[in-house]
Write an enzyme that holds these catalytic residues in place. Structure first.
Site, PDB file in Angstrom:
ATOM      1  N   GLY A 195      -1.167   0.754  -5.168  1.00  0.00           N
ATOM      2  CA  GLY A 195      -2.600   0.227  -4.791  1.00  0.00           C
ATOM      3  C   GLY A 195      -3.138   0.776  -5.786  1.00  0.00           C
TER       4      GLY A 195
ATOM      5  N   THR B 264       8.590  -2.221 -15.655  1.00  0.00           N
ATOM      6  CA  THR B 264       9.706  -1.572 -14.245  1.00  0.00           C
ATOM      7  C   THR B 264      11.190  -2.118 -14.048  1.00  0.00           C
ATOM      8  OG1 THR B 264       7.783  -3.222 -13.259  1.00  0.00           O
ATOM      9  CG2 THR B 264       9.577  -2.500 -11.546  1.00  0.00           C
TER      10      THR B 264
ATOM     11  N   ASP C 276      12.861  -8.600 -16.913  1.00  0.00           N
ATOM     12  CA  ASP C 276      11.621  -8.865 -16.578  1.00  0.00           C
ATOM     13  C   ASP C 276      12.275  -8.727 -15.094  1.00  0.00           C
ATOM     14  OD1 ASP C 276       9.303  -8.007 -15.909  1.00  0.00           O
ATOM     15  OD2 ASP C 276       8.367  -9.560 -16.244  1.00  0.00           O
ATOM     16  N   ASP C 277      11.451  -7.812 -14.436  1.00  0.00           N
ATOM     17  CA  ASP C 277      12.077  -7.409 -13.501  1.00  0.00           C
ATOM     18  C   ASP C 277      11.816  -8.814 -12.505  1.00  0.00           C
ATOM     19  OD1 ASP C 277       9.331  -7.266 -11.619  1.00  0.00           O
ATOM     20  OD2 ASP C 277       8.830  -6.003 -13.095  1.00  0.00           O
TER      21      ASP C 277
ATOM     22  N   CYS D 292       0.997  -1.193   0.040  1.00  0.00           N
ATOM     23  CA  CYS D 292      -0.356  -0.356   0.151  1.00  0.00           C
ATOM     24  C   CYS D 292       0.771   1.011   0.055  1.00  0.00           C
ATOM     25  CB  CYS D 292      -1.319  -0.055   1.216  1.00  0.00           C
ATOM     26  SG  CYS D 292      -1.514  -1.495   1.295  1.00  0.00           S
TER      27      CYS D 292
ATOM     28  N   ASN E 196       0.530   0.106   6.340  1.00  0.00           N
ATOM     29  CA  ASN E 196       1.505   0.076   4.820  1.00  0.00           C
ATOM     30  C   ASN E 196       2.458  -1.742   5.367  1.00  0.00           C
ATOM     31  OD1 ASN E 196       2.425  -1.459   2.404  1.00  0.00           O
ATOM     32  ND2 ASN E 196       3.712   0.483   2.841  1.00  0.00           N
ATOM     33  N   GLY E 197       1.583  -2.553   5.398  1.00  0.00           N
ATOM     34  CA  GLY E 197       2.469  -3.768   6.106  1.00  0.00           C
ATOM     35  C   GLY E 197       1.811  -5.027   6.017  1.00  0.00           C
TER      36      GLY E 197
ATOM     37  N   TYR F  68      10.479  -4.449  -7.556  1.00  0.00           N
ATOM     38  CA  TYR F  68      10.196  -4.318  -8.422  1.00  0.00           C
ATOM     39  C   TYR F  68       8.699  -2.771  -7.990  1.00  0.00           C
ATOM     40  CZ  TYR F  68       5.340  -5.087 -10.508  1.00  0.00           C
ATOM     41  OH  TYR F  68       3.491  -4.818 -10.753  1.00  0.00           O
TER      42      TYR F  68
END
Length: 505
Positions: free
Chosen positions: A28, A303, A365-366, A2, A101-102, A257
């Site tokens: 998000g 990314t 790609d990442d 988030c 966030n978490g 990412y």
């Protein structure tokens, strides 16, 4: 994952909060929310959707006050129902709203304690609401009519003792100020900065420094692991270490990412870390195939672009944009259901045939999580006439689920789980597959801040820095993250006809 933001300003904070959330939208896309405070009253708007869709002019005009917090969400614990949108609110004590966030790893025990010991009711499945109620209870236990920084920091100390997992938090206490704090391992990022105005100093807290920069704030520093920052409504700043044994173990997947490349996290430039990832990949290619036949390096937007560009430079081959991205399709990895992810890949990317026909193409790609996207992209390259399709991942094999706020799928859904390199290569349809080595990835990030001894690399090595993750926990996680079950639950929640009482404006 988030995005969170908080502002203590000298004028209305609504537009600045909105602008900051748009900058953090990559963290998000499921829901967004803003709450402001004026004259000891909260003004709240939150709902499912992108920032631009949740907030209309009629909502913004009602979000008055010079202090506020905001949140953008994608579902981890809980569901994608609008009832899970943040910030959350509790009336007692003082009136507190919180954005998080978490992910908490002891939510089950905490929920039981909140009900039986704290005598508080939890209305959603979100661990963020649990965290809010624990903080509110600890602050209320101190029994002060007017809380000072001493009581607030004491409450944070008690939160750290009760809560396990990853959490970067911004909370607003009605009429008093904004509080931000970070878990003792510093897993999730959060920083703060200030800007000078004619009316005085304004402060801002955010998940990433790019949000501060975009609004003209100067980055002061990251909030340290276990530290709390309290900013009173008049702009007075207080900081204190509130954990007994803090130690910095930031999530390395932020650099792979999630974070924007123009962010600085724990003094590490995300852009420079990704350049280094490309350099390390090139060195591995030259080590394994010094006589490689790669004609062109093509990134899978967006990314991986930085790593792919540097990889091409180091290899001395052409870098080309072989895919055009539809900017109106969300990030595939963040989409809640497997069927939505599959459907979106061809809508999201369209190949440029002339960059593939007759060439040996190295796609970059990442990372590779489920493998759904990269297998379809490999096939796109073949359909465009590529002679050979090679695939490089800027990150190592993702073999374990994430428990700290990234909705990595159940282990059984990860393409690298219990599979060899050759098996993965065959499943995605590539002629050659190369992964970044973990020690090289750590070196790429650590180059920006050599004081970090250990990153959280749990998705790659299964080592969880909080030390409380066992097989029973991972089994429960696998059941809860089953895509089919999640889709069923969300469908039931979205069709039950209830009204979201959290949407105040």
């Amino acid at each position: 994952m988030c995005g969170i933001v908080g502002i203590v300003g000298k004028g209305n904070a609504n537009q600045a909060l909105y602008d900051a959330l748009t900058v953090l939208q990559h963290r998000g896309q499921d829901a967004a929310g803003i709450v402001t405070c004026q004259d000891d009253r909260f003004f709240l708007r939150k709902d499912n959707g992108l920032v631009r869709d949740v907030f209309r002019t009629r909502h913004m005009t009602r979000l008055v006050g010079n202090v506020g917090i905001g949140h953008v969400r994608y579902p981890t614990a809980g569901s994608s129902s609008s009832a899970e949108a943040q910030p959350f609110y509790v009336n007692s004590p003082y009136g507190i709203t919180l954005a998080h966030n978490g992910n908490l790893t002891n939510t089950i025990e905490l929920s039981d304690g909140v009900l039986k010991s704290d005598l508080r009711h939890i209305n959603t499945n979100s661990d963020s609401e649990v965290l809010l109620n624990i903080f509110a209870h600890e602050l209320q236990q101190l029994g002060k009519l007017v809380p000072t920084q001493h009581e607030i920091f004491e409450a944070v100390k008690k939160v750290h003792k009760r809560v396990k997992g990853a959490y970067a938090v911004i909370a607003m206490i009605t009429g008093y100020g904004i509080l931000a704090f970070r878990d003792p391992n510093g897993i999730r990022p959060v920083c703060f900065g200030k800007r000078e105005t004619e009316q005085g100093v304004e402060y801002m807290v955010a998940s990433e420094s790019v949000a501060l920069q975009a609004l003209g704030f100067t980055l002061e520093r990251d909030i340290a692991p276990g530290e709390a920052v309290y900013i009173e409504n008049d702009g007075t700043l207080h900081t204190q270490q509130c954990a007994e044994n803090p130690s910095l173990h930031p999530c390395i997947f932020e650099h792979v990412y999630f974070a924007r490349p123009d962010s600085i996290i724990d003094r590490i430039s995300v852009y420079k870390a990704r350049l280094k990832m490309g350099e390390m990949l090139a060195k591995k290619v030259l080590r394994l195939r010094p006589d490689h036949d790669i004609d062109v390096v093509v990134p899978i937007p967006d990314t991986s672009r930085t790593s792919a560009m540097q990889m091409a430079n180091e290899l001395g081959v052409k870098f080309r944009e072989g895919f055009i991205k539809n900017r109106y399709i969300g990030r595939t990895f963040i989409m809640p259901g497997q069927s939505e992810r599959k459907k979106s890949v061809k809508q999201k990317l369209n190949p440029i045939e002339l960059e593939f026909r007759g060439k040996n193409v190295m796609l970059v790609d990442d990372s590779i999580v489920r493998g759904t996207t990269c297998s379809e992209i490999v096939q796109m390259a073949r359909d465009c006439g590529a002679r050979n399709v090679y695939f490089a991942s800027a990150a190592p094999e993702v073999r374990y689920p994430n428990v700290y706020g990234i909705d990595m799928p159940a282990a059984s859904e990860l393409i690298a789980f219990n599979r060899s390199l050759e098996e993965i290569e065959r499943l995605i349809g590539a002629d050659w597959l190369i992964y970044q080595d973990l020690e090289d990835l750590v070196e790429c990030a650590k180059a920006g801040n050599d004081q970090i001894e250990t990153f959280d690399c749990s998705v790659f090595n299964g080592e969880y820095v909080t030390g409380d993750i066992d097989d029973a926990y991972l089994d429960r996680l696998e059941r809860s993250r089953n895509d089919a079950r999640k889709a069923k639950e969300n469908a039931e929640l979205d069709s039950d006809g209830t009204i979201d009482l959290h949407n105040a404006v």
